[in-house]
Each structure stands twice: as C-alpha cells, then as structure tokens.
Scaffold this motif. Structure first.
Motif, short mmCIF file in Angstrom:
data_model
loop_
_atom_site.label_atom_id
_atom_site.label_comp_id
_atom_site.label_asym_id
_atom_site.label_seq_id
_atom_site.Cartn_x
_atom_site.Cartn_y
_atom_site.Cartn_z
N TRP A 136 4.41 -6.63 1.59
CA TRP A 136 3.14 -6.70 0.88
C TRP A 136 2.22 -5.55 1.30
O TRP A 136 1.62 -4.88 0.47
CB TRP A 136 2.45 -8.04 1.10
N ARG A 137 2.12 -5.31 2.60
CA ARG A 137 1.24 -4.25 3.09
C ARG A 137 1.71 -2.88 2.59
O ARG A 137 0.91 -2.02 2.26
CB ARG A 137 1.15 -4.27 4.61
N TYR A 138 3.03 -2.70 2.50
CA TYR A 138 3.58 -1.43 1.99
C TYR A 138 3.24 -1.26 0.51
O TYR A 138 2.78 -0.20 0.08
CB TYR A 138 5.10 -1.40 2.21
N PHE A 139 3.46 -2.29 -0.29
CA PHE A 139 3.18 -2.22 -1.72
C PHE A 139 1.69 -2.11 -2.01
O PHE A 139 1.30 -1.62 -3.07
CB PHE A 139 3.73 -3.45 -2.45
N ASP A 140 0.86 -2.57 -1.11
CA ASP A 140 -0.59 -2.60 -1.33
C ASP A 140 -1.24 -1.22 -1.20
O ASP A 140 -2.40 -1.07 -1.51
CB ASP A 140 -1.24 -3.60 -0.37
N ARG A 141 -0.49 -0.23 -0.79
CA ARG A 141 -1.02 1.14 -0.70
C ARG A 141 -0.95 1.81 -2.08
O ARG A 141 0.06 1.66 -2.77
CB ARG A 141 -0.22 1.97 0.29
N PRO A 142 -1.96 2.56 -2.48
CA PRO A 142 -1.92 3.17 -3.81
C PRO A 142 -0.96 4.35 -3.94
O PRO A 142 -0.47 4.63 -5.04
CB PRO A 142 -3.36 3.63 -4.04
N THR A 143 -0.65 5.03 -2.83
CA THR A 143 0.21 6.21 -2.92
C THR A 143 1.46 6.05 -2.07
O THR A 143 1.47 5.37 -1.05
CB THR A 143 -0.54 7.49 -2.48
#
Length: 162
Positions: free
Chosen positions: A16-23
């Motif tokens: 989740w934390r990885y996917f939550d980054r915009p780039t």
C-alpha cells in the motif's frame, strides 16, 4: 479483462505504501523510462485472503504494459520464493473474479501477468512504443491454474495460444 499479479514482497502495508506514491522509483528504469507515474492496481489480496479495494475498477491503474486501459489489476501479497502465494489467496481471487464478472459482464479474459505478452496482437493490446515490454513471472502458472479451476464455469478466456 482481469490480470492477476503478485507483489514480490510479504506485506500488504508495504505494498500500500509503495502504491501510494505518485511517481515510480527511478530504480525501475524500464518502467520509469516510459513515464514517471507510479504503478498501481485496483485490488490487493493479503496472504490471509483479505481483499482491499485500492481504487475504483472504473479507474485505470498502471499494472500491465499494453493492457491497462482494459484491465482490472489484482495484486496478491507474495512472490514465487520467500512468500509463496496461499490457498486463502486462491479462494479470495476466485471470489473476486466472480464478483467482478457479475458487476462487469463485459469481462472476457482472465490472465496472469506472466501471460500478458501473449496478448500482443489481440485487439485489447495497445502499446505505442514497440520497445516498451517487460518480462514477468507473476503470479505463475500453478497459481493461475488453481484460480481458473475455481472459476471455470464463468467461461473466461486466457491468453491466446501461440
């Protein structure tokens, strides 16, 4: 279509934390070279079978070259080595596939990420850059066989046989 994946790690929270980054991180050069938008998926299935909806199925996620515009992505926490996919994930994926097919009757295909290159040449596959391709192993033939066996009655197609 629905495309099943695995995350390559053992934690839903970390995913989740990885996917939550915009780039996208620069270390993923092949993907980053095609654009800096981060990867994403509509759903995430934890190792115990808990299903998390990360974004609406009607929103495009970046999870599979050439098919994002027609595909719902389902990530499974795990990999093919240290965090093997679980029977609970097989059951959860099958239930999710059934739910998605019921809500979106136009879904015709169920594939694993490792099978996406076989879709090249199919009308669903649209990628303007002929050099932008990745090689993937997820979630693997054994996992796909188990999920497909549980949803065989839905008549979903797999990748074209070449």
């Amino acid at each position: 279509m629905i495309i099943l994946h695995h995350t390559g790690g053992g934690s839903a929270d970390a995913t989740w934390r990885y996917f939550d980054r915009p780039t996208i991180e620069s270390a993923r050069k092949t993907i980053a070279d095609a654009g800096d938008l981060n990867v994403s998926s509509q759903s995430l299935v934890d190792r115990d079978g808990t299903i998390f909806r990360l974004m609406p199925e009607t929103s495009m996620a970046r999870h599979c070259v050439g098919l994002n515009h027609v595909a719902i992505g389902v990530e499974n926490v795990g990999d093919l080595d240290a965090h093997l996919l679980t029977d609970a994930q097989v059951e959860a994926d099958a239930a999710l596939v059934r739910d998605l097919k019921a809500r979106f009757p136009a879904i015709t295909h169920l594939i694993g990420h490792h099978e996406y290159l076989a879709m090249e040449g199919h009308p669903y596959f649209v990628e303007r850059d002929p050099k932008y391709r990745t090689r993937k192993a997820d979630p693997g033939p054994a996992f796909m066989a188990k999920v497909r066996a549980r949803v065989a009655d839905l008549g979903l197609e797999g990748p074209p046989v070449r």
